[in-house]
Structures are given as C-alpha cells and as structure tokens.
Design an enzyme around this catalytic site. Structure first.
Site, PDB file in Angstrom:
ATOM      1  N   LYS A  80      29.043  47.771  12.841  1.00  0.00           N
ATOM      2  CA  LYS A  80      29.713  48.554  13.885  1.00  0.00           C
ATOM      3  C   LYS A  80      30.337  49.775  13.215  1.00  0.00           C
ATOM      4  CE  LYS A  80      30.796  48.064  18.361  1.00  0.00           C
ATOM      5  NZ  LYS A  80      30.022  47.482  19.443  1.00  0.00           N
ATOM      6  N   GLY A 176      35.661  44.721  37.731  1.00  0.00           N
ATOM      7  CA  GLY A 176      35.011  45.903  37.160  1.00  0.00           C
ATOM      8  C   GLY A 176      33.591  46.028  37.679  1.00  0.00           C
ATOM      9  N   VAL A 177      33.358  47.064  38.492  1.00  0.00           N
ATOM     10  CA  VAL A 177      32.014  47.248  39.053  1.00  0.00           C
ATOM     11  C   VAL A 177      31.441  48.592  38.576  1.00  0.00           C
ATOM     12  CG1 VAL A 177      32.170  45.662  40.992  1.00  0.00           C
ATOM     13  CG2 VAL A 177      33.095  47.971  41.251  1.00  0.00           C
ATOM     14  N   GLY A 178      31.490  48.771  37.270  1.00  0.00           N
ATOM     15  CA  GLY A 178      30.924  49.976  36.645  1.00  0.00           C
ATOM     16  C   GLY A 178      29.433  49.785  36.435  1.00  0.00           C
ATOM     17  N   VAL A 180      27.448  47.819  34.365  1.00  0.00           N
ATOM     18  CA  VAL A 180      26.916  46.454  34.394  1.00  0.00           C
ATOM     19  C   VAL A 180      27.367  45.741  35.671  1.00  0.00           C
ATOM     20  CG1 VAL A 180      26.750  44.251  33.188  1.00  0.00           C
ATOM     21  CG2 VAL A 180      26.986  46.361  31.862  1.00  0.00           C
ATOM     22  N   TYR A 182      28.050  46.675  38.653  1.00  0.00           N
ATOM     23  CA  TYR A 182      27.320  46.985  39.896  1.00  0.00           C
ATOM     24  C   TYR A 182      25.979  46.259  39.934  1.00  0.00           C
ATOM     25  CZ  TYR A 182      25.045  49.219  43.766  1.00  0.00           C
ATOM     26  OH  TYR A 182      24.387  49.422  44.956  1.00  0.00           O
TER      27      TYR A 182
HETATM   28  P1  NAD Z   1      31.816  50.735  32.561  1.00  0.00           P
HETATM   29  O1  NAD Z   1      32.849  51.592  31.941  1.00  0.00           O
HETATM   30  O2  NAD Z   1      30.666  51.362  33.249  1.00  0.00           O
HETATM   31  O3  NAD Z   1      32.463  49.702  33.596  1.00  0.00           O
HETATM   32  C1  NAD Z   1      33.730  49.185  33.433  1.00  0.00           C
HETATM   33  C2  NAD Z   1      34.418  49.277  34.780  1.00  0.00           C
HETATM   34  O4  NAD Z   1      35.675  48.627  34.686  1.00  0.00           O
HETATM   35  C3  NAD Z   1      34.653  50.701  35.257  1.00  0.00           C
HETATM   36  O5  NAD Z   1      34.156  50.850  36.566  1.00  0.00           O
HETATM   37  C4  NAD Z   1      36.176  50.826  35.216  1.00  0.00           C
HETATM   38  O6  NAD Z   1      36.681  51.686  36.218  1.00  0.00           O
HETATM   39  C5  NAD Z   1      36.597  49.393  35.441  1.00  0.00           C
HETATM   40  N1  NAD Z   1      37.953  49.086  35.003  1.00  0.00           N
HETATM   41  C6  NAD Z   1      38.672  49.606  33.994  1.00  0.00           C
HETATM   42  N2  NAD Z   1      39.885  49.039  33.928  1.00  0.00           N
HETATM   43  C7  NAD Z   1      39.918  48.106  34.916  1.00  0.00           C
HETATM   44  C8  NAD Z   1      40.886  47.180  35.368  1.00  0.00           C
HETATM   45  N3  NAD Z   1      42.094  47.099  34.789  1.00  0.00           N
HETATM   46  N4  NAD Z   1      40.570  46.366  36.389  1.00  0.00           N
HETATM   47  C9  NAD Z   1      39.368  46.445  36.999  1.00  0.00           C
HETATM   48  N5  NAD Z   1      38.418  47.312  36.617  1.00  0.00           N
HETATM   49  C10 NAD Z   1      38.690  48.139  35.604  1.00  0.00           C
HETATM   50  O7  NAD Z   1      31.310  49.760  31.376  1.00  0.00           O
HETATM   51  P2  NAD Z   1      30.041  48.826  31.356  1.00  0.00           P
HETATM   52  O8  NAD Z   1      29.002  49.454  30.520  1.00  0.00           O
HETATM   53  O9  NAD Z   1      29.729  48.364  32.719  1.00  0.00           O
HETATM   54  O10 NAD Z   1      30.618  47.604  30.492  1.00  0.00           O
HETATM   55  C11 NAD Z   1      31.504  46.659  31.065  1.00  0.00           C
HETATM   56  C12 NAD Z   1      31.925  45.659  29.989  1.00  0.00           C
HETATM   57  O11 NAD Z   1      30.754  45.013  29.460  1.00  0.00           O
HETATM   58  C13 NAD Z   1      32.626  46.258  28.780  1.00  0.00           C
HETATM   59  O12 NAD Z   1      33.559  45.333  28.288  1.00  0.00           O
HETATM   60  C14 NAD Z   1      31.496  46.427  27.769  1.00  0.00           C
HETATM   61  O13 NAD Z   1      31.989  46.419  26.440  1.00  0.00           O
HETATM   62  C15 NAD Z   1      30.687  45.174  28.064  1.00  0.00           C
HETATM   63  N6  NAD Z   1      29.286  45.273  27.681  1.00  0.00           N
HETATM   64  C16 NAD Z   1      28.499  46.239  28.228  1.00  0.00           C
HETATM   65  C17 NAD Z   1      27.154  46.317  27.874  1.00  0.00           C
HETATM   66  C18 NAD Z   1      26.239  47.339  28.489  1.00  0.00           C
HETATM   67  O14 NAD Z   1      25.005  47.173  28.406  1.00  0.00           O
HETATM   68  N7  NAD Z   1      26.760  48.369  29.124  1.00  0.00           N
HETATM   69  C19 NAD Z   1      26.604  45.395  26.938  1.00  0.00           C
HETATM   70  C20 NAD Z   1      27.455  44.395  26.403  1.00  0.00           C
HETATM   71  C21 NAD Z   1      28.783  44.348  26.793  1.00  0.00           C
END
Ligand code: NAD
Length: 342
Positions: A80, A176-178, A180, A182
């Site tokens: 990392k 969290g509906v970002g 992943v 969604y």
């Molecule tokens: P993202 O930033 O797109 O989504 C995260 C969402 O959480 C956002 O919509 C944000 O507004 C929301 N959020 C932030 N603070 C919050 C709170 N206090 N309460 C509720 N919602 C809140 O990120 P992502 O890519 O969807 O990743 C989500 C998680 O999954 C992270 O922890 C990331 O490390 C982990 N992850 C992601 C991937 C990937 O492929 N993207 C792979 C492995 C792990």
C-alpha cells in the site's frame, strides 16, 4: 519499542519514504509481502495528523492487502502507499513524482486508486511507471465487481444462518450508497430485499429512492433499524462499543474496509450472536477484477471468480462454527495457511 518489533510492522519486506521538494510529494510505500506475487494495493492521499500516523496507516493497510489478496487467490502480494497531503495540494506533477517513486520499487509494488486518488490521478502516475493497476482502459471501475462480491457474500451469510440464500423479504440497512453501495442496492432489490439506506449525500439517496425504492433513515439511526442485515458501505470502524449493542441485525456484511474499530469486536460480534462477514474477504471483488488485467482482460471470467466469494465465505463460516471461533480470526488463519504454502 523499536520499529521492527512494533505490531504494525509485522515483518514488512520493505518500507520506503519518498519526497520531492518541487511538487511537495511526501509518500510512504509499504510492501508487506511478495510471497504470492508482486504486492498490489491502492494509494491513499490523506491529511494525516503526523508522519507516525501515516506510517501506521500504510503498514496496517499493506498487511491487510496481503491477507485480502491471499484469500482472493489473485497471485498478488500485499502492499500500500500513502501520500501525506491535503486533496487541495494534489497536482498532476505530484502524481507523476509519485509514479517515479513507484518505479523505484522496481515492480515489487503495483499501485491503484484508494481514498483521495482517482482514475485520472492514476493516469498521471502511469506516465512515469508501468507498475499501475486498474486503469480506465483496462479493467475499469472496480465498484460493480466489489458490489457483486458483497452481494453473493450476503447470500452466503443468509444461507449459513437460515439454510436458504433467498433474500426475498429480507430487510437490509445499507450505510453509504456511493459507488459500491448503489450497485449493491440494485442486486439486493432484484433479489427481493427491502432497503433502508443512509448517506451524507442527498443526491445519492435520491438516486436510490427514485430508481429502486428505499426507506431513507438518519446517519446515526442506521444502527437501530429492525433489519436482518447491516451492510456497512461507507466508512471504517462503524462496529464499535457504542454501535454494536444497538444492532438488531443478525448479519454484518458490507463492502467497507476495516469495519471493526478494534480486533476485540470480532469476538464481541460472535458473543452477540451476529454473523460477521470478514471485510477483506467479502469486498475482494474489485481486486479480483483487476487481477484479470494480466492475461487479457475478460469481464465474464472476472465475474465468475468474483462469485466464488460465496464459497470462500461459506468455508470460513463452517470452520468458525466447527472451531467455535470468530469469523475474522478464521479468515486471518486461512490467509496465513495460504501464505505458508507460498
Ligand atoms: P464512495 O465514496 O463512492 O461511497 C461511500 C459513500 O459513503 C458516499 O456516498 C458517501 O457520501 C457516504 N458516506 C460518507 N460518510 C458517511 C456516513 N457517515 N454515513 C453514511 N454514508 C456516508 O466509496 P466506494 O468506492 O463506494 O467505497 C465504499 C467503501 O467500500 C469504502 O470503505 C471503500 O474503502 C470500500 N471498498 C471499495 C471498493 C471499490 O471497489 N470501490 C473495493 C473494496 C473496498
């Protein structure tokens, strides 16, 4: 306590510090293990309180990648990088300087996106080094694959508890509906689940409500929902001494990294009768997708392997039940067994 004896160090193969006065780059690259292949893990940009916090984060995350990659069977080791900077300091030139740092590691570490680092940034990094993964023109956005892995992981969890992996009528709290979150909601809805969602971003909430249908709950209320499954998909450390007693869910299964605030939470969840899907096992869909870049990317093959997370988790659950140990401990054991075989 010396650095080498510290818990976080955990026999890292290599830890390198880089600075570039011209661009302001200050970075640490930690390579925990190349036993199973070159270390692959994202680069995080964060405004750390101090350098020690940055080092701790790099070491902890890099060890986590070793375990994640071992169990995901992707032929990668764990590493990392962290860049110590506020987002506002980021420039293309800084990312290129980081690329030169990655190049100096000579292929023992491949970098990718993480918190604060976008595909565009990685594009800048790739101008200076070939040792990058997850570029837009190769395997693309990992989020749909992470969501698919999380979804089949939820099915495996339900199957373990109830004997059937049907999600029809199951209530799921998605925090969290970002990216992943969604895609996960799409899978859940299609499988007949009922969604309770929260997010700090109103437009993300609206998108789920309008496209899929869901009940929106407050940021803090998500822990109190009368649901079958709690799916953390935002931040880490949401399972802690304050939240755990409030959970009504019998399953914790989501994509967020580092869900347990402390290692003790693993046992505490078991004691509370809650099945925990170890985060680095259930969220490995993205890295599995990236691993298919090597031999000519094929989305179908990646999908098939991501779906195997179902069986990996089922095995971990069975071992945990048989040996009466928490699931997180079982996942760590499994990773160490794989590493020991090399
Ligand atoms: P993202 O930033 O797109 O989504 C995260 C969402 O959480 C956002 O919509 C944000 O507004 C929301 N959020 C932030 N603070 C919050 C709170 N206090 N309460 C509720 N919602 C809140 O990120 P992502 O890519 O969807 O990743 C989500 C998680 O999954 C992270 O922890 C990331 O490390 C982990 N992850 C992601 C991937 C990937 O492929 N993207 C792979 C492995 C792990």
């Amino acid at each position: 306590m010396s650095f080498f004896d510290s818990e976080a160090f955990d026999n890292h193969e290599e830890v390198a510090y880089f600075s570039d006065a011209e661009t302001g780059l200050k970075a640490i690259i930690a390579v925990h293990s190349t036993t199973l292949g070159p270390a692959v893990g994202g680069c995080r940009m964060w405004r750390y309180d101090d350098d020690a916090a940055a080092l701790r984060d790099a070491l902890r995350l890099s060890r986590g990648m070793t375990y994640k990659n071992a169990i995901a069977d992707v032929g990668f080791g764990g590493g990392k990088a962290v860049i110590i900077a506020d987002q506002s300091m980021k420039t293309p030139e800084m990312m290129q300087a980081f690329g030169r740092a990655v190049a100096k590691i000579g292929g023992r570490y491949y970098t990718a996106e993480d918190v604060g680092i976008s595909p565009t940034d990685i594009g800048e990094v790739s101008k200076e080094t070939e040792f990058v993964a997850g570029l837009e023109h190769t395997s693309g956005d990992p989020s749909p694959f992470t969501a698919l892995g999380t979804f089949v992981g939820i099915q495996a969890s339900v199957k373990h508890l109830t004997g059937s992996d049907s999600l029809e009528g199951k209530r799921v709290a998605v925090q969290g509906v970002g990216h992943v979150g969604y895609y996960l909601c799409e899978h859940l809805k299609k499988a007949g689940a009922e969604l309770m969602i929260c997010d700090i971003n109103q437009s993300y909430l609206d998108r789920v409500v309008e496209n899929l249908g869901a009940t929106v709950v407050g940021i803090d209320e998500i822990y109190d929902q009368d649901v079958d499954i709690y799916a953390p998909c935002a931040l880490g450390a949401t399972i802690n001494a304050n939240t755990l007693p409030r959970l009504k869910a019998k399953i914790v299964a989501g994509c967020a990294n580092n869900q347990l605030a402390t290692p003790e939470m693993d046992q505490a969840l078991t004691d509370a009768g809650i099945l925990y899907a170890p985060d680095y096992v259930i969220n490995a869909g993205g890295i599995i997708n990236i691993s298919f870049e090597r031999d000519g990317y094929c989305a179908d093959k990646a999908t098939e392997k991501v779906e195997r997370i179902y069986h990996t988790l089922s095995d971990i659950y069975q071992r945990a039940s048989k040996e009466n140990t928490p699931t997180g401990i079982q996942a760590d054991r499994l990773a160490r067994e794989i590493l020991a075989k090399g």
